[in-house]
Scaffold this active site. Structure first.
Site, mmCIF file in Angstrom:
data_model
loop_
_atom_site.group_PDB
_atom_site.id
_atom_site.type_symbol
_atom_site.label_atom_id
_atom_site.label_comp_id
_atom_site.label_asym_id
_atom_site.label_seq_id
_atom_site.Cartn_x
_atom_site.Cartn_y
_atom_site.Cartn_z
ATOM 1 N N SER A 42 15.859 5.778 16.051
ATOM 2 C CA SER A 42 17.051 6.593 15.942
ATOM 3 C C SER A 42 16.997 7.323 14.653
ATOM 4 O O SER A 42 16.037 7.340 13.931
ATOM 5 C CB SER A 42 18.157 5.494 15.778
ATOM 6 O OG SER A 42 19.400 5.884 15.866
ATOM 7 N N GLY A 486 36.308 42.443 46.661
ATOM 8 C CA GLY A 486 37.200 43.837 46.705
ATOM 9 C C GLY A 486 36.490 45.144 46.684
ATOM 10 O O GLY A 486 37.099 45.988 46.412
ATOM 11 N N GLY A 488 34.482 46.809 48.343
ATOM 12 C CA GLY A 488 34.188 47.582 49.461
ATOM 13 C C GLY A 488 32.913 47.312 50.381
ATOM 14 O O GLY A 488 32.452 47.931 50.979
ATOM 15 N N SER A 557 27.007 37.288 46.459
ATOM 16 C CA SER A 557 25.787 36.892 46.140
ATOM 17 C C SER A 557 25.623 37.024 44.477
ATOM 18 O O SER A 557 24.942 37.942 43.993
ATOM 19 C CB SER A 557 24.584 37.738 46.802
ATOM 20 O OG SER A 557 24.754 38.889 46.813
#
Length: 646
Positions: A42, A486, A488, A557
């Protein structure tokens, strides 16, 4: 020869350099065995101080280093201590400012009996990956525990990782005993607590000792302050512990080929580091994964041929027969070869800030082999405090879990852990590398192969893709349109297919929305589901291209890694990436389906461009700027490329 130092001068490494018989001194040290070990535990348990003490007591500090150390100690203030030993190891400015270890620091020292390389690893949880790096080559782990605090979470975490990685020798060093008055009851309670934990994770034995890195108790000499302790000092234990390299020499021969040495037409050798076993001229060997057998003709080194070579030596082997062997292959004992498979269960230690993405392909590097590997959703993650197996969909930074993985071709391997044996680090331990950033994202251990991988074989077909393409009088292709929602893509893809159809080309169009009604209707829009969506579409597109078709796809994608995965599925030159480039603002303005508005309102999660990233292609075969080109013009350009390539 320089004068000998006076009795008042400190005796450091300079003494050795002015010894009467330097040749004898060097010869003695050259043949010493080497132990690699780590210190872990630790935060502020005294790891760096302990290593500094080891360096100081073993006279491995040069006089100029000592002077600089004393100056640094005065500058940082060390509560009356003349030397702050931790400063010997904490080299980063941030470490010295905060008094903690961040990076892994490697230091060398030696005694009369053995040489050592010690790795000082950080205690903070966020630097667990650094600890794993240091532990990966270690034979022994010194787990430090602050006597005032006892066994803590990081003590358990580092102990579990050390055991997981296969470190067989564990030292529990209960440090800072001077701060608890060298109280035996405190020491015994800590050892009992650790013993209960160690039993639970499978650590069969460990060596416990009370020490003080600050005062030097039980470091190099027994301490009168702990007269109740009759065990070895730390140095005495380090000098006598069994080395993993000794045990490795007794295992069957394994030599991953690093390089084919071909200086001229008369010589062809295979260079590499012998991971295990012994090899002699005339030994029968098997080259994997091909399985071809032959015998060793010569063992070649820069200093001449050897009669034998053992684990840990780097050599060049020449073979009696001209068989195919290249980098990544493994030369092994003919009668005891390692396994070959392409699907495995593995334990992963995730080391990247970005979480594991199930289904994504990463580079897997094992010995000298590099393959593409896909990681499935974890079976479970491990809670290092309770050893519980927790359900997990992914692995975050520093998480430990078990998952199945598949490689794109068979690899030579051995299970990392074998009952009672030295871990097979060379052929069982691996790393995962992100294909885009080249960052190491995980360390892993192969547990076993999934037997189904050996029961599935490619069926030979008499009519293949070449015959299908010849019948259709065209060259197959996968035309992959990618871009924001969107942009195309579907409109352009439809026009491309119509134009090719009029030219009597055999085509098929796979549209992102359409496949989610059937093939991929079980997938959502999380990052993992998007990856699986593209993987399935890629496999379908590949099969259709094998049938001789020109396959046109229209998918967002968003991730470059998955587009590259599909590219790798088809022959070189048959993947045509088309980037339908539309600014986000323009895509939102069109918003034919109203999806952007829903995403902005928080009604649609994981929407590309809003709360999920889109990684634009860097070098697409076709770049369509929809702000300057009409859909008709874009389709014409794509067709020209497809027909031109055909």
């Amino acid at each position: 020869m320089a004068d000998q130092p006076t009795a008042t001068e400190p005796k450091y490494v300079t003494d050795a350099l002015i010894a009467d018989d330097i040749d004898a001194y060097l010869a003695t040290h050259q043949h010493k065995t080497m132990l690699r070990f780590i210190t872990c535990g630790s935060v502020d348990d005294g790891k760096s101080t302990l290593i500094g003490r080891l360096l100081y007591d073993s006279k491995m500090i040069f006089e100029d280093q000592l002077a600089a150390l004393e100056a640094d100690s005065r500058r940082v203030g060390t509560q009356g201590q003349e030397i702050d030993f931790a400063l010997l190891v904490d080299g980063l400015a941030a470490e010295r400012e905060q008094g903690i270890t961040i990076d892994v620091a490697y230091r060398f020292f030696s005694t009369e009996k053995r040489k050592f390389i010690v790795a000082d690893t950080p205690g903070h949880e966020q630097y667990t990956r650094n600890m794993v790096t240091g532990a990966s080559t270690a034979d022994l782990a010194v787990i430090l525990v602050d006597a005032r605090k006892g066994v803590l979470t990081q003590t358990r975490r580092h102990s579990y990782l050390a055991h997981l990685i296969g470190i067989r020798h564990i030292v529990l060093a209960v440090n800072k005993m001077d701060l608890v008055g060298y109280d035996r009851a405190t020491y015994d309670a800590i050892v009992a607590d650790y013993h209960a934990f160690a039993d639970g994770i499978g650590i069969d034995a460990f060596t416990a000792m009370p020490i003080s890195g600050f005062k030097g108790d039980n470091i190099t000499a027994p301490s009168t302050n702990t007269s109740w302790y009759d065990g070895p000092t730390l140095i005495a234990h380090l000098e006598t512990v069994e080395l993993d390299s000794d045990a490795a020499a007794a295992q069957p021969l394994r030599m991953p080929v690093q390089w084919v040495n071909r200086p001229n037409l008369d010589f062809r050798g295979f260079a590499g580091l012998i991971a295990s076993g012994t090899v002699r001229p005339g030994d029968a060997v098997r080259v994997l994964p091909s399985g071809k057998t032959t015998t060793v003709a010569r063992i070649v080194t820069l200093d001449g041929d050897l009669d034998a070579a053992v684990a840990g030596q780097s050599v060049t082997l020449t073979l009696a027969d001209e068989i195919d062997c290249s980098r990544g292959d493994v030369i092994a004992a003919a009668d005891a070869p390692p396994q070959v498979a392409d699907q495995f269960e593995a334990t992963l230690v995730w080391m990247a800030d970005e979480a594991l993405i199930p289904g994504r392909a990463y580079w897997l590097k094992l010995a000298t082999q590099t393959v593409s590997a896909t990681i499935h959703q974890p079976k479970y993650a491990v809670n290092v405090n309770t050893m519980e197996h927790l359900a997990a969909k992914t692995l975050d930074l520093n998480a430990i879990g078990v998952a199945e993985l598949a490689t794109d071709r068979p690899i030579v391997f051995e299970p990392y852990a074998s009952e009672g044996a030295v871990p097979n680090k060379a052929l069982g331990g691996f790393i995962l590398v992100d294909k885009l950033t080249n960052a190491t994202v995980a360390a892993g251990m192969l547990n076993f192969s999934l037997r189904r991988a050996q029961n599935v074989h490619w069926q030979a077909l008499d009519v293949g893709r070449a015959e299908h393409a010849r019948l259709k009088n065209q060259r197959p292709a996968v035309v992959w349109l990618t871009g924001l929602s969107g942009s195309g893509k579907s409109t352009i893809a439809n026009l491309v297919e119509k134009k090719l159809h009029r030219m009597n080309r055999h085509t098929f169009l796979l549209d992102g929305d359409n496949v989610r009604h059937g093939l991929n209707k079980d997938l959502g829009f999380t990052e993992a589901d998007r990856i699986e969506n593209i993987r399935r579409v890629g496999e379908v597109a590949k099969l259709m291209a094998d049938a001789g078709l020109i396959v046109i796809t229209a998918f967002i994608s968003p991730f470059a890694a998955e587009r590259e995965m599909v590219r790798a599925m088809v022959p070189e030159g048959e993947f045509i990436e088309v980037f339908v480039d539309t600014p986000l603002a323009e895509a939102e303005r069109r918003d034919v389906k109203g999806l952007y508005a829903k995403a902005r309102a928080g009604q649609l999660k994981n929407f590309t461009g809003i709360d999920s990233p889109y990684e634009a292609p860097q070098k697409p075969e076709v770049h369509i700027d929809t702000t300057t080109m009409t859909a008709e013009q874009a389709a014409e350009r794509i067709v020209d490329v497809v027909i031109g390539d055909a």
